[in-house]
Scaffold this active site. Structure first.
Site: not given
Ligand code: SF4
Length: 322
Positions: A24, A86, A136, A138, A177, A207, A235-236, A279
């Site tokens: 992403c 994150h 996590h 994040e 996200t 996201c 990786s969630s 990722s």
């Molecule tokens: S929030 Fe995480 S999965 Fe979504 S665009 Fe950003 S890095 Fe990528």
């Protein structure tokens, strides 16, 4: 599965490849930040935590001169350090600043957006209900944006049912996200039924990359006998892709690399779905297809549900190096 003799015709296997898949914009940016920091400062450049949750990516950056550490106290004075995609609690850049470290923040702008929303809600006197997965990075980073006690973690519907806030009329919710779109909708429905006055975020916190990849795997699952997701177990968004496929009634598994493939997983199947978490680089998808082609007569078809054009700007300090 039995070995196919070299002389015998290989069994046919159709590969249905989901799109979008893989990298992403946030992951792309984070990796670029580390690469450019190495170009600018020379090796070593320290990176706090895995820059993104993918061993291949981490090993590749390590080979270029990145040194991955868990905490800032492992970073020598004067060395450059990058914070992962994150996001980090506020205390981390504050500590880096106090030590005079030259730091770069690779937090995905979509995670930073949630951080700013959390700050605004707390400033407005709201208690935040944060939907996410305990532990996590994040979640740790987002909790670290606001004073302790101003945010409650809700992981699932059971948590949402049990939540007993001090002031049910003064709540707002935010989410990680990279959650499952469907599971989160159920948790939100539960919370909204119990706390009708709860304020929703301005836009969706899950996201675009997470929801697009889930929609793409859903679109292929019905036509597949099994689905393989390339991604890391921590990786969630990758783990969610496996769950989404399974929920569509198809056998699904997560693998990090082609070498992890259990050939028995493919027994009796004619169509295999393939996708990759946000990722995981495309190279790992090609590696899997190449491995499958050694035992099967493969045909590939890509099913694109949407085209992504999002790209994020680099931090100003690196713009010239780009
Ligand atoms: S929030 Fe995480 S999965 Fe979504 S665009 Fe950003 S890095 Fe990528």
């Amino acid at each position: 599965m039995t070995e196919t003799p070299a002389t015998a015709a290989k069994p046919v296997l159709e590969l249905l490849i989901a799109a979008p898949r893989g990298f992403c914009a946030g992951v792309d940016r984070a990796i670029r930040i580390v690469e450019l920091a190495i170009e600018k400062h020379g090796a070593p450049v320290y990176v706090r935590h895995e820059i993104v949750h993918n061993k291949f990516v981490v090993d590749t950056l390590r080979a270029k001169g990145a040194v991955f550490v868990e905490e800032l106290d492992e970073v020598p004075d004067g060395a450059p350090v990058v914070f992962s995609a994150h996001g980090v609690p506020k205390s981390v850049p504050a500590n880096a600043q106090a030590r005079g470290l030259d730091y770069l923040d690779a937090t995905c702008p979509l995670v930073s957006k949630v951080h700013r929303q959390a700050e605004r809600l707390v400033a407005a006197g709201r208690h935040i209900v944060f939907i996410g997965h305990e532990g996590h990075p994040e979640v740790i980073g987002t909790f670290g944006q606001v004073p302790a006690g101003s945010m409650t973690l809700i992981e699932d519907v059971a948590d949402a049912e049990a939540f007993a806030p001090a002031d049910p009329n003064n709540l707002a919710f935010l989410t990680q996200t990279t959650l499952s779109v469907d599971d989160t909708a159920e948790v939100v429905r539960t919370l909204q039924r119990r706390f009708p006055a709860m304020q929703a975020p301005r836009g969706e916190d899950i996201c675009y990359a997470t929801s697009n990849r889930q929609a793409a795997v859903k679109a292929i699952a019905g036509a597949c006998d099994a689905v393989l997701v390339i991604g890391a177990p921590n990786s969630s968004n990758s783990v969610r892709l496996v769950e989404v496929a399974q929920r569509e009634g198809v056998r699904a598994a997560l693998i990090q690399r082609a070498a992890d493939l259990d050939w028995a997983f493919l027994d009796g199947i004619g169509t295999l779905g393939i996708t990759a978490g946000a990722s995981a680089p495309e190279l790992l998808v090609r590696e899997l297809v190449d491995l499958l082609a050694t035992r099967f007569d493969v045909t590939e078809r890509e099913e694109e549900t949407t085209r992504e054009t999002i790209a994020f700007k680099l931090p100003r300090a690196l713009e010239q190096a780009a």
